[in-house]
Design an enzyme around this catalytic site. Sequence first.
Site, PDB file in Angstrom:
ATOM      1  CG  ASP A  79      -2.124   0.860   1.130  1.00 19.41           C
ATOM      2  OD1 ASP A  79      -3.238   0.333   1.276  1.00 19.41           O
ATOM      3  OD2 ASP A  79      -1.967   2.077   0.893  1.00 19.41           O
TER       4      ASP A  79
ATOM      5  CG  LEU B   7       0.785   4.099   3.850  1.00 19.42           C
ATOM      6  CD1 LEU B   7       2.061   4.391   4.642  1.00 19.42           C
ATOM      7  CD2 LEU B   7      -0.291   3.582   4.798  1.00 19.42           C
TER       8      LEU B   7
ATOM      9  CB  SER C 196      -4.868   3.529   3.371  1.00 16.66           C
ATOM     10  OG  SER C 196      -3.545   3.434   2.902  1.00 16.66           O
TER      11      SER C 196
ATOM     12  CG  ASP D 105       3.403   4.856  -5.825  1.00 11.13           C
ATOM     13  OD1 ASP D 105       2.887   4.293  -6.820  1.00 11.13           O
ATOM     14  OD2 ASP D 105       3.093   6.002  -5.445  1.00 11.13           O
TER      15      ASP D 105
ATOM     16  CE  LYS E 264     -12.532   5.186  -2.262  1.00 10.78           C
ATOM     17  NZ  LYS E 264     -13.459   4.686  -1.303  1.00 10.78           N
TER      18      LYS E 264
ATOM     19  CB  SER F  64     -16.779  -0.395 -10.536  1.00  7.90           C
ATOM     20  OG  SER F  64     -17.838   0.486 -10.273  1.00  7.90           O
TER      21      SER F  64
ATOM     22  CE1 TYR G 162     -12.615   3.872  -9.666  1.00  9.57           C
ATOM     23  CE2 TYR G 162     -14.917   4.158 -10.278  1.00  9.57           C
ATOM     24  CZ  TYR G 162     -13.939   3.459  -9.607  1.00  9.57           C
ATOM     25  OH  TYR G 162     -14.276   2.335  -8.906  1.00  9.57           O
TER      26      TYR G 162
ATOM     27  CE  LYS H 241     -11.623   0.210 -10.392  1.00 15.13           C
ATOM     28  NZ  LYS H 241     -10.536  -0.544  -9.762  1.00 15.13           N
TER      29      LYS H 241
ATOM     30  CG  ASN I 127     -18.399   7.399  -2.210  1.00 19.43           C
ATOM     31  OD1 ASN I 127     -17.193   7.315  -2.057  1.00 19.43           O
ATOM     32  ND2 ASN I 127     -18.970   7.267  -3.392  1.00 19.43           N
TER      33      ASN I 127
ATOM     34  CG  PHE J  80     -26.414  14.911  -4.822  1.00 21.01           C
ATOM     35  CD1 PHE J  80     -26.330  16.226  -4.387  1.00 21.01           C
ATOM     36  CD2 PHE J  80     -25.319  14.074  -4.605  1.00 21.01           C
ATOM     37  CE1 PHE J  80     -25.183  16.698  -3.737  1.00 21.01           C
ATOM     38  CE2 PHE J  80     -24.174  14.534  -3.959  1.00 21.01           C
ATOM     39  CZ  PHE J  80     -24.106  15.854  -3.529  1.00 21.01           C
TER      40      PHE J  80
ATOM     41  NE  ARG K 297     -26.023   5.037  -7.589  1.00 18.16           N
ATOM     42  CZ  ARG K 297     -26.893   5.755  -8.302  1.00 18.16           C
ATOM     43  NH1 ARG K 297     -28.135   5.321  -8.470  1.00 18.16           N
ATOM     44  NH2 ARG K 297     -26.532   6.895  -8.853  1.00 18.16           N
TER      45      ARG K 297
HETATM   46  C1  WQD Z   1     -25.019   7.066  -3.915  1.00 15.23           C
HETATM   47  C2  WQD Z   1     -26.317   7.832  -4.065  1.00 15.23           C
HETATM   48  C3  WQD Z   1     -26.024  10.003  -5.047  1.00 15.23           C
HETATM   49  C4  WQD Z   1     -23.741  11.784  -1.782  1.00 15.23           C
HETATM   50  C5  WQD Z   1     -19.824   5.889  -6.832  1.00 15.23           C
HETATM   51  C6  WQD Z   1     -19.049   5.576  -8.068  1.00 15.23           C
HETATM   52  C7  WQD Z   1     -18.958   4.107  -8.233  1.00 15.23           C
HETATM   53  C8  WQD Z   1     -18.409   3.482  -7.010  1.00 15.23           C
HETATM   54  C9  WQD Z   1     -18.992   3.938  -5.744  1.00 15.23           C
HETATM   55  C10 WQD Z   1     -16.079   3.407  -6.384  1.00 15.23           C
HETATM   56  C11 WQD Z   1     -26.418   8.579  -5.391  1.00 15.23           C
HETATM   57  C12 WQD Z   1     -26.544  10.107  -3.628  1.00 15.23           C
HETATM   58  C13 WQD Z   1     -24.455  10.913  -2.583  1.00 15.23           C
HETATM   59  C14 WQD Z   1     -24.426  12.878  -1.168  1.00 15.23           C
HETATM   60  C15 WQD Z   1     -26.473  12.122  -2.183  1.00 15.23           C
HETATM   61  N1  WQD Z   1     -17.048   3.334  -7.129  1.00 15.23           N
HETATM   62  N2  WQD Z   1     -25.806  11.067  -2.789  1.00 15.23           N
HETATM   63  N3  WQD Z   1     -25.776  12.986  -1.410  1.00 15.23           N
HETATM   64  O1  WQD Z   1     -22.423   7.457  -7.198  1.00 15.23           O
HETATM   65  O2  WQD Z   1     -23.600   5.274  -6.734  1.00 15.23           O
HETATM   66  O3  WQD Z   1     -21.125   5.332  -6.936  1.00 15.23           O
HETATM   67  O4  WQD Z   1     -19.152   5.336  -5.717  1.00 15.23           O
HETATM   68  O5  WQD Z   1     -15.178   3.248  -5.920  1.00 15.23           O
HETATM   69  O6  WQD Z   1     -18.190   3.839  -9.327  1.00 15.23           O
HETATM   70  O7  WQD Z   1     -19.705   6.131  -9.181  1.00 15.23           O
HETATM   71  O8  WQD Z   1     -22.177   6.287  -4.926  1.00 15.23           O
HETATM   72  O9  WQD Z   1     -22.220   6.991  -2.586  1.00 15.23           O
HETATM   73  O10 WQD Z   1     -21.559   8.668  -4.359  1.00 15.23           O
HETATM   74  O11 WQD Z   1     -23.939   7.920  -4.210  1.00 15.23           O
HETATM   75  O12 WQD Z   1     -27.700  12.273  -2.351  1.00 15.23           O
HETATM   76  O13 WQD Z   1     -23.842  13.714  -0.460  1.00 15.23           O
HETATM   77  O14 WQD Z   1     -26.363   8.846  -3.063  1.00 15.23           O
HETATM   78  O15 WQD Z   1     -26.614  10.954  -5.870  1.00 15.23           O
HETATM   79  O16 WQD Z   1     -27.750   8.515  -5.810  1.00 15.23           O
HETATM   80  P1  WQD Z   1     -22.417   6.149  -6.537  1.00 15.23           P
HETATM   81  P2  WQD Z   1     -22.391   7.506  -3.964  1.00 15.23           P
END
Ligand code: WQD
Length: 340
Positions: free
Chosen positions: A33, A35, A38, A60, A87, A127, A152, A156, A202, A221, A234
């Site tokens: 890793d 870091l 992480s 690295d 990511k 992914s 990104y 993948k 996320n 969102f 999701r």
């Molecule tokens: C989830 C839902 C947002 C934040 C992404 C990458 C994917 C993957 C994981 C990674 C969506 C909503 C989010 C916030 C919100 N890869 N949201 N308010 O976009 O499904 O996936 O992360 O390593 O490739 O695209 O995940 O957690 O960002 O969003 O309303 O502050 O939550 O719009 O509907 P996503 P997310």
Amino acid sequence: MKTKILVTGGLGFIGSHTVVALQEKGYDVVIIDNLSNSDISVLEGITKITGVRPEFEAIDLRDKAKVIDFFNRHSDIKGIIHFAASKAVGESVQKPLLYYENNINTLIYLLQQMQDKEIRNFIFSSSCTVYGEPDSLPITEAAPIKPALSPYGNTKQIGEEIIRDTAKAYPEFNSIALRYFNPIGAHPTAYIGELPLGVPQNLIPFVTQTAAGIRQELSVFGDDYPTPDGTAIRDYIHVVDLAESHVVALERLLNNRQKANFEVFNIGTGRGSSVMEIIKSFEKVNGLKLNYKIVGRREGDVTSVWADTSLAEKELGWKARLSMEDALRDAWHWQQKISK
Ligand code: WQD
């Protein structure tokens, strides 16, 4: 003699939980890793859970000479689980070349070393982003790959293609790509979990940081999606279940049970949850209220994504055991611990 497995990115969110799962099954683990996203303290967390301190090297993977040197010194590795990658979707749009270097060059160096040292077994972190906006739900592995929405996502797709071509050219090379849906949660002991850098992009880390008072308010969102409550859907999978899927996939390779020398599996729960359902469940299982407001849609978001997991069930004998509620409880316990 124990079987030795290299886990790249083994101090990251999914990597660290997978190291725990491997050690609990009796594997010897060596972690690489750099870091970059992480923390070295994760090693202590893993050690506390399993009673075993994994071997660790701060390398690295973009440094090809160091990668070669590493493999010269570790001739007994039997398989590689490759997590190390960048990511952040948004950052990848700003810094595409960094993403291609981090996610593609490193993959190539590893595969070259595997060929050179005759290491046969490779698990790749892919992914559900490769599917883009799906034509039908749930998504099976046969669904078409859509043009990537970000560098990104493209790394993948390209990563899978590189592995597919390698598998075609070298029949002795065995590989599985796991297409993750949305990994969330933390280890139930709260010794390891997600450590987002800066403002979380996320949903779940933003939710837990809002509950902890680090962020004032969660922005939802969009509530005008064509879904029952208008918010996007999701497939959220507990990171402990996700980690487990790597061990079963690896064992399929180690025991020569695969049907082709490159296989792809969806790793999700098969259940979709909306952003609003996540907020309500988080409040309910943890007995608190979240500050949130509805804002506009986020660019690049798809409406609904959830997995058809029947192939993983049939071929790997793997199925998610933990619920979204379990994950939200564990994520909150972890957040409480790190914000102390
Ligand atoms: C989830 C839902 C947002 C934040 C992404 C990458 C994917 C993957 C994981 C990674 C969506 C909503 C989010 C916030 C919100 N890869 N949201 N308010 O976009 O499904 O996936 O992360 O390593 O490739 O695209 O995940 O957690 O960002 O969003 O309303 O502050 O939550 O719009 O509907 P996503 P997310």
